[in-house]
Structures are given as structure tokens and as C-alpha cells.
Write a protein that holds these residues in place. Sequence first.
Motif, PDB file in Angstrom:
ATOM      1  N   LEU A 134       0.825  -1.203   0.000  1.00  0.00           N
ATOM      2  CA  LEU A 134       0.000   0.000   0.000  1.00  0.00           C
ATOM      3  C   LEU A 134       0.861   1.255   0.000  1.00  0.00           C
ATOM      4  CD1 LEU A 134      -2.891   1.221   0.297  1.00  0.00           C
ATOM      5  CD2 LEU A 134      -2.528   1.155   2.772  1.00  0.00           C
ATOM      6  N   THR A 155       2.800   1.891  -3.326  1.00  0.00           N
ATOM      7  CA  THR A 155       2.045   2.146  -4.548  1.00  0.00           C
ATOM      8  C   THR A 155       1.211   3.426  -4.526  1.00  0.00           C
ATOM      9  OG1 THR A 155       0.249   0.742  -3.721  1.00  0.00           O
ATOM     10  CG2 THR A 155       1.892  -0.294  -5.161  1.00  0.00           C
ATOM     11  N   THR A 156       1.038   4.066  -3.361  1.00  0.00           N
ATOM     12  CA  THR A 156       0.188   5.257  -3.329  1.00  0.00           C
ATOM     13  C   THR A 156       0.554   6.164  -2.174  1.00  0.00           C
ATOM     14  OG1 THR A 156      -2.117   6.049  -3.301  1.00  0.00           O
ATOM     15  CG2 THR A 156      -1.582   4.216  -1.851  1.00  0.00           C
ATOM     16  N   GLU A 157       0.186   7.438  -2.307  1.00  0.00           N
ATOM     17  CA  GLU A 157       0.350   8.400  -1.222  1.00  0.00           C
ATOM     18  C   GLU A 157      -0.993   8.839  -0.661  1.00  0.00           C
ATOM     19  OE1 GLU A 157       2.650  11.649  -2.636  1.00  0.00           O
ATOM     20  OE2 GLU A 157       4.509  10.501  -2.822  1.00  0.00           O
ATOM     21  N   VAL A 158      -2.056   8.577  -1.414  1.00  0.00           N
ATOM     22  CA  VAL A 158      -3.428   8.894  -0.986  1.00  0.00           C
ATOM     23  C   VAL A 158      -4.262   7.631  -1.109  1.00  0.00           C
ATOM     24  CG1 VAL A 158      -5.476  10.297  -1.404  1.00  0.00           C
ATOM     25  CG2 VAL A 158      -3.215  11.299  -1.727  1.00  0.00           C
ATOM     26  N   VAL A 159      -4.891   7.221  -0.023  1.00  0.00           N
ATOM     27  CA  VAL A 159      -5.625   5.963  -0.001  1.00  0.00           C
ATOM     28  C   VAL A 159      -7.059   6.172  -0.446  1.00  0.00           C
ATOM     29  CG1 VAL A 159      -6.307   4.003   1.421  1.00  0.00           C
ATOM     30  CG2 VAL A 159      -4.186   5.220   1.917  1.00  0.00           C
ATOM     31  N   THR A 160      -7.499   5.390  -1.423  1.00  0.00           N
ATOM     32  CA  THR A 160      -8.868   5.463  -1.908  1.00  0.00           C
ATOM     33  C   THR A 160      -9.741   4.441  -1.188  1.00  0.00           C
ATOM     34  OG1 THR A 160      -8.481   3.811  -3.632  1.00  0.00           O
ATOM     35  CG2 THR A 160      -8.029   6.125  -4.190  1.00  0.00           C
ATOM     36  N   LEU A 197      -0.819   7.870   5.830  1.00  0.00           N
ATOM     37  CA  LEU A 197      -1.243   8.206   4.469  1.00  0.00           C
ATOM     38  C   LEU A 197      -2.572   8.965   4.515  1.00  0.00           C
ATOM     39  CD1 LEU A 197      -0.604   4.749   2.781  1.00  0.00           C
ATOM     40  CD2 LEU A 197       0.895   6.753   2.701  1.00  0.00           C
ATOM     41  N   LEU A 199      -8.899   0.871  -2.213  1.00  0.00           N
ATOM     42  CA  LEU A 199      -7.701   0.331  -1.568  1.00  0.00           C
ATOM     43  C   LEU A 199      -7.978  -0.045  -0.112  1.00  0.00           C
ATOM     44  CD1 LEU A 199      -4.893   2.658  -2.976  1.00  0.00           C
ATOM     45  CD2 LEU A 199      -5.157   0.199  -3.383  1.00  0.00           C
ATOM     46  N   VAL A 218      -8.561   9.671   0.758  1.00  0.00           N
ATOM     47  CA  VAL A 218      -9.193  10.402  -0.333  1.00  0.00           C
ATOM     48  C   VAL A 218     -10.357  11.223   0.203  1.00  0.00           C
ATOM     49  CG1 VAL A 218     -10.876   8.627  -0.983  1.00  0.00           C
ATOM     50  CG2 VAL A 218      -9.956  10.177  -2.722  1.00  0.00           C
TER      51      VAL A 218
END
Length: 306
Positions: free
Chosen positions: A178, A181-186, A261, A189, A264
Motif C-alpha cells: 500500500l 504504490t500510493t500516497e493517498v488511499v482510496t 497516508l 484500496l 481520499v
Amino acid sequence: MNIEQLTYIVEVSNSKSLATAAKTLNISQSALSQAITKLEGELNLKIFNRSRTGAVTTKEGDHIVEKARSALDAIYQIKEEAKNQLNNVNDLLRLSTIPGLAGPIIDTYLSFRKKESHLKIEVNEKSSMEIIEDITNNKIDIGFIALNKTNISLVNDLNFTPIIEGKILVYASKESLLVKTTEVVTAALLKKQTFVLYKDEYVQSFITNFQRIYGPLNISFKTTNLDMINRAVTELGFVTIGHDISSKFNPYFPFDKMIGLNIVDSFDTSFRFGWIKKNENKLSEYTKLYVEEVNKILIEKNNGIT
């Protein structure tokens, strides 16, 4: 003219109603009305315009009430000073704070105690709602809580002084997919993660709202033990949710292993953090100095100043 009369006109000015003021003061409306009429006679001026709909200060009354407030405050300060002298300034401050803030509050106290006064404190960690309830029931003098827009009405009858701002973050292991692969969690995710949660009303509120919109999450367990949560995140790859200030002010937070993190913008995750007390609860000068010192430390650390 006496202290009671000054107290009466201040309370009537606040409530704009003789009936409401009488109830607050625990006296009859008739007795309150007579006391005000007597004071108006002594001063030879009208303080309130009274009607069936309420009581509003006259132009002259505005100035009288303002002076009454100042006089009552001065009288309180005299009584407070006398109490401090009698007790050799051994103040006892009962306070509670949300988890993660006890460390800086106690550290500041130890430093403050060495150079300022004989102030004594009792410190407990509780949830914001528990702290509000304890304030209302006079179990503590002051508390440090978190508030968001949806529950600001809970403190309408109390004195809330915001000090810093923060937000809820998702915390994950730095080695997790996690984080890589991302800086903002949707939302999508989050649905794929296994959660360990701190037992807090705001965390639960976030989870409840999320599940209402997006469906169930995989929650492994809930606890109030921060060490268990950190181990589950770093050793098992779980994720957790919490206030960003809890990690900032927790000296044992594993920054080398965990990271926060942003979530969203499906929800408002912003919070204000600050002190709460009853409006009528006047803090001693020594207590005020201590709280100001705590505020300075909190603001500096929150802004990344060391």
C-alpha cells in the motif's frame, strides 16, 4: 448594592430572561425581580427594559452590567488569591486528555514544576466524549479533546479553546505494498486491507460511515493498547486509522517502520484539538501559566519545531 445583585444582573443580561435567570440562580422569579428593582432604585437608573418576551439591557444598563462583570471577576481573583495563600499555592488540577497527548502534558508539567509553582496535577487518558461527560459532571477541571464539524454542538454550553488542527490518517507499514504504490488511499484500496483499530469514537465513526457507503471492511480486532496496534501493523501488515497528532506526540511511535497516508476526500477527516472546561470554572493564575506552556509546546511540535 451587594455581590448578589451584581450576579443577578449579569445572569439576566446573559439569558435575557428573568425566568431563565431565576432558574439558573435557583431563586424565585419574584425575588430576582425585586432585587433588580431595588438595585435600579439605589442607582436611580433603569438597567433592563422588561416585557413578557424577556429582559433587555438599556443603554445605561449595558455599562452597569459591564462594570458588574469586572467587579465580579475582581472579587473572584481576590478569593482565588486568598485560597492560594491559605493553601500555600498547592493547586490541584484534574485534567484528562485524548490518547497520545499525556506525554507532552506531563513532560511540560515536570519542567514547569521545577521553576514556577507547587501546582499539582492528576492526568488521565480518555476519549473525547468521556472527557466532555467528566467536565459536565465536575469530575475534572479541564480536558484536551478532539472535535470535528459534526459534533461541535456537543460543547455549545462549554468553553472550548482550539489550539492545533489535525486529521485522521491511515497508518501502514513502510514495507507494505500500500505504501509503495500510493500516497493517498482510496476507498477501493481500503476495502482490500485488514484493519486493527483503536477503540475511539472518532475512529468508529469513520469506519461506520465508510461501511455505510462502501460496504464492510475486514477488521481483525480492536484494542486500546497502542503497542499491540503498532505490532499488528509492522509485523502482520495490517493497517490502522488514527489522529495524526497522536503519532506526532507519541515518543514511542515507530516512525522508522510506519507511515501515515492521507485518505481520499470522500470524508471530512479534519479535526480541531484543544482545551475544554465549564464557562464558570475559573483557572488559577498558576494553572493558566501551565496551560499556556503546554500550548506553546503543542504548537511548536505540531509545526515541526524542535
